[in-house]
Design a protein around this motif. Structure first.
Motif, PDB file in Angstrom:
ATOM      1  N   ASN A 124       2.153   1.489  -3.593  1.00 51.14           N
ATOM      2  CA  ASN A 124       1.068   1.751  -4.555  1.00 51.14           C
ATOM      3  C   ASN A 124       0.903   3.472  -4.410  1.00 51.14           C
ATOM      4  N   ILE A 167      -6.672  -0.127  -4.350  1.00 48.77           N
ATOM      5  CA  ILE A 167      -6.163  -0.486  -2.990  1.00 48.77           C
ATOM      6  C   ILE A 167      -6.578  -1.869  -2.624  1.00 48.77           C
ATOM      7  N   ILE A 221      -4.110  -5.384  -1.993  1.00 49.17           N
ATOM      8  CA  ILE A 221      -4.279  -6.174  -1.058  1.00 49.17           C
ATOM      9  C   ILE A 221      -4.395  -7.588  -1.375  1.00 49.17           C
ATOM     10  N   CYS A 223      -9.523   3.204  -6.744  1.00 45.89           N
ATOM     11  CA  CYS A 223      -8.919   2.344  -5.809  1.00 45.89           C
ATOM     12  C   CYS A 223      -9.781   2.379  -4.506  1.00 45.89           C
ATOM     13  N   THR A 266      -5.237   5.439   3.783  1.00 44.27           N
ATOM     14  CA  THR A 266      -4.756   5.560   2.479  1.00 44.27           C
ATOM     15  C   THR A 266      -6.122   5.896   1.692  1.00 44.27           C
ATOM     16  N   ARG A 267      -7.153   5.303   1.888  1.00 42.54           N
ATOM     17  CA  ARG A 267      -8.435   5.747   1.179  1.00 42.54           C
ATOM     18  C   ARG A 267      -8.847   7.205   1.496  1.00 42.54           C
ATOM     19  N   LEU A 276       0.922  -1.220  -0.150  1.00 39.05           N
ATOM     20  CA  LEU A 276      -0.045  -0.030   0.075  1.00 39.05           C
ATOM     21  C   LEU A 276       0.761   1.231   0.257  1.00 39.05           C
ATOM     22  N   TRP A 301       4.889   4.276   5.251  1.00 38.75           N
ATOM     23  CA  TRP A 301       4.085   3.051   5.679  1.00 38.75           C
ATOM     24  C   TRP A 301       5.360   1.899   5.534  1.00 38.75           C
ATOM     25  N   THR A 321      -4.017   1.378   8.036  1.00 35.67           N
ATOM     26  CA  THR A 321      -3.403   1.741   6.796  1.00 35.67           C
ATOM     27  C   THR A 321      -4.531   1.856   5.529  1.00 35.67           C
ATOM     28  N   VAL A 322      -5.251   0.799   5.350  1.00 34.61           N
ATOM     29  CA  VAL A 322      -6.458   0.920   4.383  1.00 34.61           C
ATOM     30  C   VAL A 322      -7.264   2.259   4.711  1.00 34.61           C
TER      31      VAL A 322
END
Length: 389
Positions: free
Chosen positions: A128, A338, A342, A387, A255-256, A125, A298, A251-252
């Motif tokens: 990315n 995203i 994953i 994403c 990031t979103r 991530l 990250w 983290t997800v």
């Protein structure tokens, strides 16, 4: 003259269509050689080639190719829309409870592999952000991973700091390294940027390998304490699993949110057309610095998590092939996706473990699968999707 060019182009297209089944059959037969030998591979080649040719001729004779293609596209579209509309429901009510109860029925080996997959998800991530969102090719991302791991290892073994006390320093140092790397690399694009980042990754590995007085060189650093909260240590696999799971969810989420912000939109604009985005008033230099620093953030977190889990770090864990593996996760899932990143990380961590029984050939099978994926779906599993979908 124009007619001759059209004739040559038409001949090339027809030749490619005619030989495509033979090329596919030959590739699969070559992959089959290490398992059963040349004779069995030759028989497989003949069988596949004949089957593919018959199928192709039959489709042309019966006129069913277009109808079959339309039906397949319709099914794929319906399936994709169903997954898109219900992805939040599936994730929230089915997948997350399964992940939280996983340690109660899974073996220690599977939990250990799942923890490693979670660490790689954080890494992928982060990469990315640089490659998928901003379009900057980074082949030395493992250097930030190494800096985060060694920073925590040194702060813990030499200064006596615990995991949570050392974590801000480890992440801060890694973020600063990403910021400093971005400064000389801002004027570069494409292959030149990839070469600079590759050089940075190799420099970091060589420094860790040769600075014996600080990093103990090839012997590495051992005796690293795992994370702990008060008197509860996360040295047990199930405890560490929950820690990694919570950090992956964080983290997800972050990031979103960043992707949906003004910074994320600026990154996408730079990726699509840097000249046009600069003409529209976007400070491309500053946003590239943000991308490198945010991605390194990250990587530093994942490095500290890796050092706390393994309780040992050495330069052999941070080679160039690690950078290639992380980049493969991003490309496999789809640049900028995203969800795809994953899934790509999970596949590339779990698949070698599933193929461990054929240990001598598992990387051959994995590489062959990646080649076939790049042939038939070069945009990745979730390429072309937003994403946050």
């Amino acid at each position: 003259m124009t007619g001759d060019k059209l004739h040559v182009t038409s001949f090339k297209e027809n030749f490619y269509k005619a030989t495509k089944p033979l090329v596919i059959a030959l590739w699969l037969a070559l992959l089959f050689i290490p398992f059963k030998g040349i004779r069995a591979a030759f028989i497989l080649f003949l069988a596949l080639a004949i089957s593919l040719v018959i199928l192709k001729v039959g489709n042309k004779l019966l006129g069913t190719r277009n109808r079959l293609k339309d039906k397949c596209l319709l099914l794929v579209t319906r399936y994709a829309s169903l997954i898109t509309h219900h992805s939040s429901f599936i994730t929230r009510y089915l997948l997350l409870p399964l992940l939280f109860f996983l340690p109660f029925f899974a073996s220690d080996y599977f939990i250990d592999v799942t923890i490693l997959a979670g660490i790689y998800i954080i890494l992928a991530l982060g990469l990315n952000v640089v490659v998928g969102f901003t379009g900057l090719l980074n082949l030395g991302f493992v250097a930030f991973y190494a800096i985060g791991a060694y920073a925590y290892a040194l702060l813990n073994t030499k200064c006596g700091l615990g995991f949570w006390s050392a974590l801000p320093f480890s992440i801060g140092l890694t973020t600063l390294a990403g910021f400093l790397l971005a400064i000389p690399a801002l004027r570069l694009r494409g292959d030149y940027l990839a070469i600079v980042t590759l050089g940075f990754g190799e420099i970091a590995r060589l420094v860790l390998n040769n600075w014996d007085s600080l990093t103990k060189g090839p012997n590495g650093i051992s005796g690293i304490a795992p994370p702990a909260i008060m008197t509860v240590s996360f040295g047990k696999l199930s405890y560490y699993y929950y820690l990694v799971l919570l950090i992956v969810i964080m983290t997800v989420f972050i990031t979103r949110r960043v992707y949906s912000s003004r910074i994320g939109r600026a990154w996408v604009a730079i990726r699509e057309d840097e000249t046009a985005s600069s003409a529209m008033g976007i400070n491309t230099t500053m946003y590239k610095l943000y991308a490198f620093a945010f991605g390194a953030f990250w990587a530093g977190l994942a490095g500290a998590m890796f050092a706390g889990k393994m309780q040992f770090v050495s330069p052999e864990s941070f080679t160039f092939m690690e950078s290639v593996l992380i980049l493969s996760m991003v490309i496999l899932g789809g640049l900028g996706s995203i969800t795809g990143v994953i899934i790509g990380a999970i596949i590339l961590v779990l698949l070698p473990e599933v193929l461990r029984e054929v240990q001598l050939y598992r990387m051959l099978v994995l590489g062959g699968g990646l080649v076939l994926l790049m042939i038939f779906r070069p945009q990745g599993l979730f390429g072309g999707k937003e994403c946050h979908s």
